[in-house]
Design a protein around this motif. Structure first.
Motif, PDB file in Angstrom:
ATOM      1  N   SER A 209     -87.729  11.068  72.701  1.00 52.06           N
ATOM      2  CA  SER A 209     -87.898  12.403  73.232  1.00 52.06           C
ATOM      3  C   SER A 209     -89.257  12.567  73.883  1.00 52.06           C
ATOM      4  O   SER A 209     -90.259  12.065  73.409  1.00 52.06           O
ATOM      5  CB  SER A 209     -87.746  13.424  72.096  1.00 52.06           C
ATOM      6  N   GLU A 210     -89.268  13.294  75.003  1.00 52.58           N
ATOM      7  CA  GLU A 210     -90.519  13.636  75.655  1.00 52.58           C
ATOM      8  C   GLU A 210     -91.110  14.910  75.067  1.00 52.58           C
ATOM      9  O   GLU A 210     -92.242  15.259  75.342  1.00 52.58           O
ATOM     10  CB  GLU A 210     -90.296  13.797  77.162  1.00 52.58           C
TER      11      GLU A 210
ATOM     12  N   GLU B 141     -80.215  23.840  73.571  1.00 58.29           N
ATOM     13  CA  GLU B 141     -80.660  24.260  74.899  1.00 58.29           C
ATOM     14  C   GLU B 141     -81.821  23.415  75.410  1.00 58.29           C
ATOM     15  O   GLU B 141     -82.064  23.358  76.616  1.00 58.29           O
ATOM     16  CB  GLU B 141     -81.067  25.741  74.872  1.00 58.29           C
ATOM     17  N   LEU B 142     -82.537  22.761  74.513  1.00 56.76           N
ATOM     18  CA  LEU B 142     -83.672  21.914  74.915  1.00 56.76           C
ATOM     19  C   LEU B 142     -83.239  20.499  75.265  1.00 56.76           C
ATOM     20  O   LEU B 142     -84.045  19.722  75.785  1.00 56.76           O
ATOM     21  CB  LEU B 142     -84.708  21.843  73.779  1.00 56.76           C
ATOM     22  N   SER B 143     -81.998  20.140  74.952  1.00 57.20           N
ATOM     23  CA  SER B 143     -81.556  18.768  75.151  1.00 57.20           C
ATOM     24  C   SER B 143     -81.109  18.537  76.589  1.00 57.20           C
ATOM     25  O   SER B 143     -80.486  19.408  77.215  1.00 57.20           O
ATOM     26  CB  SER B 143     -80.396  18.441  74.204  1.00 57.20           C
ATOM     27  N   CYS B 144     -81.444  17.354  77.102  1.00 56.12           N
ATOM     28  CA  CYS B 144     -80.975  16.969  78.436  1.00 56.12           C
ATOM     29  C   CYS B 144     -79.794  16.001  78.334  1.00 56.12           C
ATOM     30  O   CYS B 144     -79.368  15.416  79.324  1.00 56.12           O
ATOM     31  CB  CYS B 144     -82.103  16.356  79.256  1.00 56.12           C
TER      32      CYS B 144
ATOM     33  N   GLN C 209     -81.320  13.288  73.492  1.00 53.76           N
ATOM     34  CA  GLN C 209     -82.598  13.185  74.200  1.00 53.76           C
ATOM     35  C   GLN C 209     -83.089  14.605  74.498  1.00 53.76           C
ATOM     36  O   GLN C 209     -82.346  15.416  75.036  1.00 53.76           O
ATOM     37  CB  GLN C 209     -82.427  12.407  75.510  1.00 53.76           C
ATOM     38  N   PHE C 210     -84.328  14.896  74.122  1.00 54.21           N
ATOM     39  CA  PHE C 210     -84.915  16.221  74.351  1.00 54.21           C
ATOM     40  C   PHE C 210     -86.045  16.070  75.360  1.00 54.21           C
ATOM     41  O   PHE C 210     -87.153  15.660  75.011  1.00 54.21           O
ATOM     42  CB  PHE C 210     -85.430  16.810  73.039  1.00 54.21           C
ATOM     43  N   CYS C 211     -85.728  16.385  76.600  1.00 50.15           N
ATOM     44  CA  CYS C 211     -86.726  16.216  77.650  1.00 50.15           C
ATOM     45  C   CYS C 211     -86.852  17.468  78.513  1.00 50.15           C
ATOM     46  O   CYS C 211     -87.424  17.432  79.595  1.00 50.15           O
ATOM     47  CB  CYS C 211     -86.381  15.010  78.523  1.00 50.15           C
ATOM     48  N   GLY C 212     -86.306  18.583  78.049  1.00 50.39           N
ATOM     49  CA  GLY C 212     -86.395  19.813  78.812  1.00 50.39           C
ATOM     50  C   GLY C 212     -87.592  20.644  78.395  1.00 50.39           C
ATOM     51  O   GLY C 212     -88.615  20.119  77.954  1.00 50.39           O
TER      52      GLY C 212
ATOM     53  N   PRO D  77     -94.499  20.895  65.343  1.00 45.81           N
ATOM     54  CA  PRO D  77     -94.107  19.548  65.783  1.00 45.81           C
ATOM     55  C   PRO D  77     -92.589  19.463  65.961  1.00 45.81           C
ATOM     56  O   PRO D  77     -91.827  20.094  65.228  1.00 45.81           O
ATOM     57  CB  PRO D  77     -94.594  18.643  64.652  1.00 45.81           C
ATOM     58  N   PHE D  78     -92.168  18.658  66.923  1.00 50.30           N
ATOM     59  CA  PHE D  78     -90.740  18.516  67.192  1.00 50.30           C
ATOM     60  C   PHE D  78     -89.996  17.979  65.972  1.00 50.30           C
ATOM     61  O   PHE D  78     -88.921  18.463  65.615  1.00 50.30           O
ATOM     62  CB  PHE D  78     -90.535  17.590  68.390  1.00 50.30           C
ATOM     63  N   ALA D  79     -90.581  16.967  65.311  1.00 51.50           N
ATOM     64  CA  ALA D  79     -89.950  16.414  64.105  1.00 51.50           C
ATOM     65  C   ALA D  79     -89.858  17.468  63.009  1.00 51.50           C
ATOM     66  O   ALA D  79     -88.877  17.536  62.268  1.00 51.50           O
ATOM     67  CB  ALA D  79     -90.735  15.198  63.610  1.00 51.50           C
TER      68      ALA D  79
END
Length: 315
Positions: free
Chosen positions: A7-8, A190-193, A171-174, A97-99
């Motif tokens: 993920s970005e 909604e954050l996932s690409c 993958q979360f790159c949005g 944090p994302f995690a």
């Protein structure tokens, strides 16, 4: 749980409740008080039931499990919510944090599914107590109660693990902004690409074992309970019998009522935030109050426990 996706997105900005500048400190203190009362109230229920032999029955055994679940739910949501409210509108912002966001979602899913399952088991207990009182002790024995709780935990772990594995493959790159006060399922998607079709389908399928099936069990149990109560000839008898399940019915109505309302307003984020407060913050607070204030056995056990402690201190 390891988050192996490349993920970005490294951190999430939770918007929380916007435009609270003038009420931010008051709202923070209110949430802090609610959290302390919730944890202490549910811990008190667990302690009173554990130390009072008169409360060593299936209904109160399930109640201690429900109190533990409420503590887990409140501890998953409210501390981070306090962080969001405190930093909202500041230069630091309410980043997590994302995690940590995914971890919060997993624990939230676990506590919510476990609460649904426990409420259904408790409704079955009330059905046996009211509709089959002569066979209650033989059906609702210790072995059955332990197996029922273990089954709830197994279903909860299976549901949470399934969602966790599928979610970790996305993958979360949005964008990294969530217009909510915690990391819920839809805002995260909604954050996932990645293509989230199969995850949404999986979520709809998993709703059956941990939301729909428990609700059906509760509904059928109370239909039989109401029919049995209406057959009691005396008014005082009906009132006395109904009082044994009134606390559980109030908790179920509050919990499932807020969940149903959320599904009625799927696209109104402001409404969903308020309704989410009901089952993540308010319900864990009210559950011990409902059971303790309306339950004569718990109040008597608490008085005995308090008097025993006073005697021990005097000696």
């Amino acid at each position: 749980m390891q988050f192996s996706n490349s993920s970005e997105v490294t951190e999430i900005l939770l918007l929380g409740f916007q435009n609270l500048e003038s009420f931010r400190i008051c709202f923070f203190l209110l949430l802090l008080i609610i959290f302390c009362v919730t944890v202490c109230g549910n811990l008190l229920i667990i302690l009173v039931v554990s130390y009072s032999r008169s409360l060593h029955s299936p209904m109160y055994f399930f109640l201690t499990q429900l109190s533990f679940t409420d503590i887990m739910l409140s501890s998953t949501i409210v501390p981070n919510m306090l962080h969001i409210v405190l930093l909202e509108g500041t230069s630091e912002g309410s980043f997590v944090p994302f995690a940590g966001c995914l971890t919060q979602f997993y624990f939230f899913s676990a506590s919510e599914s476990l609460e649904c399952l426990l409420l259904s088991v408790m409704s079955y207990d009330r059905y046996q107590a009211i509709c089959n009182p002569l066979h209650y002790t033989s059906v609702m024995d210790l072995t059955f109660c332990v197996k029922a709780v273990l089954l709830c935990w197994v279903i909860m772990l299976a549901v949470t693990l399934t969602l966790s594995i599928t979610m970790s493959e996305l993958q979360f790159c949005g964008a990294n902004v969530i217009d909510h006060f915690f990391c819920d399922f839809d805002p995260l998607l909604e954050l996932s690409c990645s293509d989230t079709f199969f995850l949404k389908l999986e979520d709809m399928i998993l709703v059956v074992p941990y939301v729909l099936s428990p609700f059906i069990v509760i509904l059928v149990s109370y239909i039989y309970i109401i029919v049995t109560i209406l057959k009691i000839p005396s008014v005082s008898g009906r009132q006395k019998t109904f009082s044994t399940c009134s606390s559980h019915l109030a908790v179920v109505s509050l919990y499932y009522g807020s969940l149903i309302m959320i599904y009625l307003f799927p696209n109104k984020k402001s409404v969903k935030k308020v309704l989410s407060l009901l089952y993540t913050v308010v319900t864990p607070l009210l559950n011990p109050m409902i059971y303790s204030l309306s339950n004569r056995d718990i109040k008597q056990a608490f008085k005995k426990l308090r008097n025993k402690k006073v005697v021990c201190l005097l000696n």
